[in-house]
Scaffold this motif. Structure first.
Motif, PDB file in Angstrom:
ATOM      1  N   VAL A   1      27.926  10.455  14.834  1.00 16.88           N
ATOM      2  CA  VAL A   1      29.013   9.483  14.652  1.00 16.88           C
ATOM      3  C   VAL A   1      29.007   9.005  13.198  1.00 16.88           C
ATOM      4  N   PRO A   2      30.148   9.088  12.505  1.00 20.35           N
ATOM      5  CA  PRO A   2      30.146   8.666  11.103  1.00 20.35           C
ATOM      6  C   PRO A   2      30.124   7.146  10.948  1.00 20.35           C
ATOM      7  N   PHE A   3      29.468   6.701   9.931  1.00 16.48           N
ATOM      8  CA  PHE A   3      29.466   5.271   9.567  1.00 16.48           C
ATOM      9  C   PHE A   3      29.348   5.205   8.047  1.00 16.48           C
ATOM     10  N   THR A   4      29.620   4.043   7.489  1.00 15.50           N
ATOM     11  CA  THR A   4      29.551   3.949   6.025  1.00 15.50           C
ATOM     12  C   THR A   4      28.152   3.529   5.575  1.00 15.50           C
ATOM     13  N   LEU A   5      27.812   3.987   4.388  1.00 16.90           N
ATOM     14  CA  LEU A   5      26.456   3.762   3.873  1.00 16.90           C
ATOM     15  C   LEU A   5      26.137   2.292   3.648  1.00 16.90           C
ATOM     16  N   GLN A   6      27.123   1.550   3.162  1.00 14.91           N
ATOM     17  CA  GLN A   6      26.930   0.133   2.824  1.00 14.91           C
ATOM     18  C   GLN A   6      25.671  -0.034   1.968  1.00 14.91           C
ATOM     19  N   SER A   7      24.791  -0.961   2.342  1.00 13.59           N
ATOM     20  CA  SER A   7      23.661  -1.239   1.452  1.00 13.59           C
ATOM     21  C   SER A   7      22.639  -0.108   1.387  1.00 13.59           C
ATOM     22  N   CYS A   8      22.742   0.852   2.305  1.00 14.79           N
ATOM     23  CA  CYS A   8      21.807   1.980   2.219  1.00 14.79           C
ATOM     24  C   CYS A   8      22.091   2.840   0.995  1.00 14.79           C
ATOM     25  N   SER A   9      23.264   2.587   0.347  1.00 18.64           N
ATOM     26  CA  SER A   9      23.542   3.327  -0.890  1.00 18.64           C
ATOM     27  C   SER A   9      22.744   2.747  -2.058  1.00 18.64           C
ATOM     28  N   LYS A  10      22.286   1.494  -1.912  1.00 18.76           N
ATOM     29  CA  LYS A  10      21.679   0.814  -3.068  1.00 18.76           C
ATOM     30  C   LYS A  10      20.435   1.532  -3.617  1.00 18.76           C
ATOM     31  N   PRO A  11      19.491   1.919  -2.764  1.00 21.35           N
ATOM     32  CA  PRO A  11      18.326   2.622  -3.336  1.00 21.35           C
ATOM     33  C   PRO A  11      18.703   3.960  -3.967  1.00 21.35           C
ATOM     34  N   LEU A  12      19.816   4.538  -3.514  1.00 22.96           N
ATOM     35  CA  LEU A  12      20.187   5.863  -4.017  1.00 22.96           C
ATOM     36  C   LEU A  12      20.810   5.781  -5.413  1.00 22.96           C
ATOM     37  N   THR A  13      21.702   4.795  -5.617  1.00 22.68           N
ATOM     38  CA  THR A  13      22.269   4.655  -6.970  1.00 22.68           C
ATOM     39  C   THR A  13      21.171   4.170  -7.934  1.00 22.68           C
ATOM     40  N   TYR A  14      20.294   3.340  -7.424  1.00 25.08           N
ATOM     41  CA  TYR A  14      19.154   2.891  -8.247  1.00 25.08           C
ATOM     42  C   TYR A  14      18.317   4.102  -8.678  1.00 25.08           C
ATOM     43  N   ALA A  15      18.112   5.046  -7.757  1.00 30.89           N
ATOM     44  CA  ALA A  15      17.320   6.246  -8.076  1.00 30.89           C
ATOM     45  C   ALA A  15      17.998   7.061  -9.181  1.00 30.89           C
ATOM     46  N   ILE A  16      19.321   7.181  -9.107  1.00 33.67           N
ATOM     47  CA  ILE A  16      20.019   7.961 -10.143  1.00 33.67           C
ATOM     48  C   ILE A  16      19.836   7.278 -11.504  1.00 33.67           C
ATOM     49  N   ALA A  17      19.995   5.954 -11.508  1.00 35.30           N
ATOM     50  CA  ALA A  17      19.843   5.218 -12.770  1.00 35.30           C
ATOM     51  C   ALA A  17      18.426   5.394 -13.325  1.00 35.30           C
ATOM     52  N   LEU A  18      17.432   5.329 -12.440  1.00 37.82           N
ATOM     53  CA  LEU A  18      16.048   5.508 -12.884  1.00 37.82           C
ATOM     54  C   LEU A  18      15.817   6.913 -13.422  1.00 37.82           C
ATOM     55  N   GLU A  19      16.358   7.878 -12.715  1.00 40.41           N
ATOM     56  CA  GLU A  19      16.177   9.273 -13.113  1.00 40.41           C
ATOM     57  C   GLU A  19      16.758   9.500 -14.503  1.00 40.41           C
ATOM     58  N   LYS A  20      17.913   8.916 -14.751  1.00 41.71           N
ATOM     59  CA  LYS A  20      18.621   9.184 -16.001  1.00 41.71           C
ATOM     60  C   LYS A  20      18.194   8.273 -17.144  1.00 41.71           C
ATOM     61  N   LEU A  21      17.820   7.031 -16.821  1.00 37.17           N
ATOM     62  CA  LEU A  21      17.547   6.069 -17.893  1.00 37.17           C
ATOM     63  C   LEU A  21      16.074   5.698 -18.008  1.00 37.17           C
ATOM     64  N   GLY A  22      15.318   5.921 -16.940  1.00 35.57           N
ATOM     65  CA  GLY A  22      13.911   5.521 -16.940  1.00 35.57           C
ATOM     66  C   GLY A  22      13.773   4.062 -16.537  1.00 35.57           C
ATOM     67  N   PRO A  23      12.589   3.680 -16.025  1.00 35.46           N
ATOM     68  CA  PRO A  23      12.417   2.322 -15.486  1.00 35.46           C
ATOM     69  C   PRO A  23      12.500   1.220 -16.537  1.00 35.46           C
ATOM     70  N   LYS A  24      12.121   1.557 -17.771  1.00 34.57           N
ATOM     71  CA  LYS A  24      12.118   0.517 -18.810  1.00 34.57           C
ATOM     72  C   LYS A  24      13.533  -0.001 -19.058  1.00 34.57           C
ATOM     73  N   VAL A  25      14.447   0.947 -19.247  1.00 30.34           N
ATOM     74  CA  VAL A  25      15.833   0.556 -19.511  1.00 30.34           C
ATOM     75  C   VAL A  25      16.412  -0.156 -18.289  1.00 30.34           C
ATOM     76  N   VAL A  26      16.243   0.472 -17.122  1.00 31.51           N
ATOM     77  CA  VAL A  26      16.845  -0.110 -15.909  1.00 31.51           C
ATOM     78  C   VAL A  26      16.329  -1.533 -15.703  1.00 31.51           C
ATOM     79  N   HIS A  27      15.023  -1.706 -15.861  1.00 31.25           N
ATOM     80  CA  HIS A  27      14.480  -3.029 -15.548  1.00 31.25           C
ATOM     81  C   HIS A  27      14.575  -4.017 -16.713  1.00 31.25           C
ATOM     82  N   SER A  28      15.206  -3.571 -17.776  1.00 29.15           N
ATOM     83  CA  SER A  28      15.553  -4.591 -18.769  1.00 29.15           C
ATOM     84  C   SER A  28      16.834  -5.310 -18.330  1.00 29.15           C
TER      85      SER A  28
END
Ligand code: GLN
Length: 648
Positions: A201-228
């Motif tokens: 049954v389909p449902f929307t990701l809602q907040s479950c998308s949050k760790p995933l976009t965070y992962a992309i940002a970390l992958e591309k920018l590294g934790p230092k930049v993201v956590h600034s």
């Protein structure tokens, strides 16, 4: 002078065929022809593969027809957790179709239920044999998947009766969900799958998308930049509260403010040159790769509703802009839309369990084996999920469940058991903190049954199950270690084996005992220790009828031959039988350094029809039989002469 006879029955070097149960475990080539490590490894792989295909055929083939039923074979494979649509068995399934077409079947059987002869079967499975052999050898992270799944079904059914909780109603699409919906999917790091309930049954990701976009940002920018730009602390406040931390940053990427901020990083820093449409596609393709190509879609009605009912989220955006939280060049309107789009991506339990498993597997998707994220990225994502993933319940969740998780307002709960599996539970009714009621109950029951809590002690906690443990594992490894110690002349290691209470008389697939190996390698100290201290019989026969003394002769170890001959003479004179109980009796000093955990077994059963359990000594004519309850797979089952079904 002892005559050394290099005999015609010279055969495979010691440990070459070390097998227990239906598994070939070790390859220790002591042959004199110098070979490179690579040669050996290649030879070993080839030999293993040849064996595996034949053994699989023998496991499932009918004795009457001499053919294998592919229906039965695929059903057996499913019990290990591998499905027919797994990308890793695609070649097998394609080959089946080709063979079916070539044979022009008129019997009414389908490609998947046809019967094949040995050669065709071997050709059909060959491209995927490594995975298939691993599955049937029970070498996946959950070796006994069938038993595990039964326990999961029980928990699922208990949660089903829980009718507490209320549907989210801030947008009509969520309010319309059926409160009885309840789906649960599991995917292990080896791609073993299990699903029950409303998993498509389909449902929307809602907040479950949050760790995933965070992962992309970390992958591309590294934790230092993201956590600034965004913190790492639980906020201790509601997920959409209008609040920043003392540095004027959103508390963490799992709450709305933090996730909106992450979206701004994607727009302004990760892909500043992309249009909104391109960033949407780009993000969706990451989610898709994580899910191994399973269902990730988009629900436009939810997106429009989210945007309509977003006063608080807009307020958060403006508040952050006022406090200069965003990177330069941020277009707030685009960022907000992107945030709503991420929440409105659509999926199902099946796909989300693979995403969770990719997180459990250090960023590598288990079904496609694609490396999506770096392991360091996943470690950071899981750390934040652990402390901040379940809204205001995060502290209690970390305490009770002790695992990283992320819940969403559509009723999803993504649970990660690092290095083991990903689980996704979906049921729309939420508790007062916004977590799915059934999903939460499932997580809590799961860790009270299994030792999955981060701080469960894997060694000493006895009231929980450990599905990672192979029922043969500890014993099998002990046999391997025992024989290896004997072959390498390691008396100290042999002493440890004896102190652990292990049966030192155990033998390998070919009937060779520690004494055979110590003798054939000329390790007199080990031979003495085994006879004098462990009181093992001096005259066990291997499958070729050879005694340890024959081994010593064959390999030219005169001093060992002498010792064994005189031992045999003395033994004959006193005609004193070896007492098996002497092998395991321990002194008080022994007790102190002895760990009996090696001998643990779990009472699970094999999910697949087991081939004749190899290496039995029963009825082999061996002069000093291994105690029948030795528990070794090397001593259970068929006759030693049964070599028709070589070990997998
Ligand atoms: N779309 C929701 C919001 O932003 C997502 C929040 C959630 O799942 N808790 O309010």
């Amino acid at each position: 002078m002892i005559a050394i006879t290099i005999l015609k029955n010279l055969r495979a070097p010691p440990l070459m065929n070390l097998v227990f149960a239906n598994r070939k475990l070790s390859f220790y080539d002591t042959s004199s022809t110098p070979k490179t490590k690579e040669d050996n490894a290649k030879l070993h792989r080839e030999q293993e593969q040849r064996n595996a295909e034949d053994v699989l055929f023998d496991m499932f083939a009918s004795e009457e027809t001499g053919l294998i039923s592919m229906g039965k074979f695929l059903a057996g494979l499913k019990t290990t957790g591998i499905r027919r649509n797994d990308p890793r068995v695609r070649e097998l399934m394609d080959n089946l179709k080709k063979v079916h077409k070539l044979n022009n079947y008129e019997t009414g059987s389908s490609a998947e239920t046809q019967h094949l002869n040995r050669e065709t079967f071997k050709a059909v499975v060959a491209p995927n044999i490594v995975l298939i052999a691993k599955a049937f050898r029970q070498q996946f992270v959950i070796p006994d998947f069938t038993s595990f799944v039964k326990d999961i079904e029980d928990i699922y059914n208990r949660c089903k009766t829980n009718t507490l909780g209320k549907l989210a109603d801030y947008i009509p699409q969520l309010a319309r969900y059926n409160p009885d919906s309840w789906g649960l999917s599991i995917c292990t790091i080896d791609g073993q799958r299990f699903s029950i309930g409303d998993v498509d049954v389909p449902f929307t990701l809602q907040s479950c998308s949050k760790p995933l976009t965070y992962a992309i940002a970390l992958e591309k920018l590294g934790p230092k930049v993201v956590h600034s730009y965004v913190g790492q602390e639980p906020s201790g406040r509601n997920f959409n509260e209008l609040v920043l931390d003392q540095n004027k940053k959103p508390h963490n990427p799992m709450i709305n403010a933090g996730a909106i901020l992450t979206c701004s990083l994607m727009n302004a820093l990760v892909k500043p040159d992309m249009t909104s449409a391109e960033i949407f596609d780009y993000t969706m393709s990451w989610f898709k790769r994580l899910s191994g190509g399973e269902y990730i879609g988009f629900n436009n009605a939810v997106f429009l509703s989210e945007r309509e009912a977003a006063d608080r989220n807009y307020a958060l955006g403006f508040y952050m802009r006022e406090n200069k939280c965003f990177p330069k060049r941020t277009n707030l309107k685009e960022v907000m839309d992107f945030y709503f789009q991420c929440c409105s991506m659509e999926t199902n339990c099946e796909a989300m369990s693979v995403i969770a498993a990719s997180l459990a597997n250090g960023g590598i998707c288990p079904t496609t084996e694609e490396k999506v994220f770096r392991p360091e990225v996943i470690r950071d994502v899981l750390s934040i999920m652990h402390s901040c993933g379940t809204y205001d319940y995060s502290g209690q969740f970390a305490f009770k469940v002790g695992l990283p998780a992320k819940s969403g307002v559509s009723g999803g709960m993504m649970l990660v058991i690092p290095n083991v599996m990903g689980i996704f539970a979906w049921s729309p009714p939420l508790d007062h903190l916004g977590n799915t009621v059934r999903g939460l109950q499932f997580c809590e029951e799961l860790v009270s049954m299994f030792n999955f809590h981060r701080y469960d002690n894997l060694k000493h906690l006895s009231n929980k199950k450990d599905p990672r443990k192979h029922r043969y594992e500890t014993k099998g490894l002990s046999i391997v270690n025992l024989l290896f110690s004997a072959a390498s002349g390691d008396v100290t290691a042999l002493r440890r084996h004896r102190l652990s209470g292990m049966d030192i008389t155990l033998a390998d697939y070919d009937g060779r005992t520690a004494l055979h190996l110590a003798a054939s390698e000329g390790h007199l100290e080990c031979v003495k220790f085994l006879l004098e201290q462990c009181h093992v019989p001096h005259n066990p026969k291997d499958r070729w009828g050879n005694l340890p003394v024959d081994e010593a002769e064959n390999f030219g170890h005169c001093h060992v031959v002498e010792f064994l001959r005189s031992w045999a003479e003395k033994a004959d004179q006193s005609s004193e039988e070896c007492k098996p109980e002497a092998v395991t009796s321990k002194t008080q000093a022994d007790e102190e350094i002895c760990s009996t955990s090696d001998l643990e077994t779990s009472p699970t059963t094999s999910p697949i029809p087991t081939p004749v359990e190899s290496g039995s000594r029963a009825g082999s004519g061996r002069s000093s039989p291994v105690p029948s309850d030795a528990g070794s797979t090397a001593s259970a089952g068929s006759s030693i002469d049964d070599k028709t079904k070589p070990g997998l």
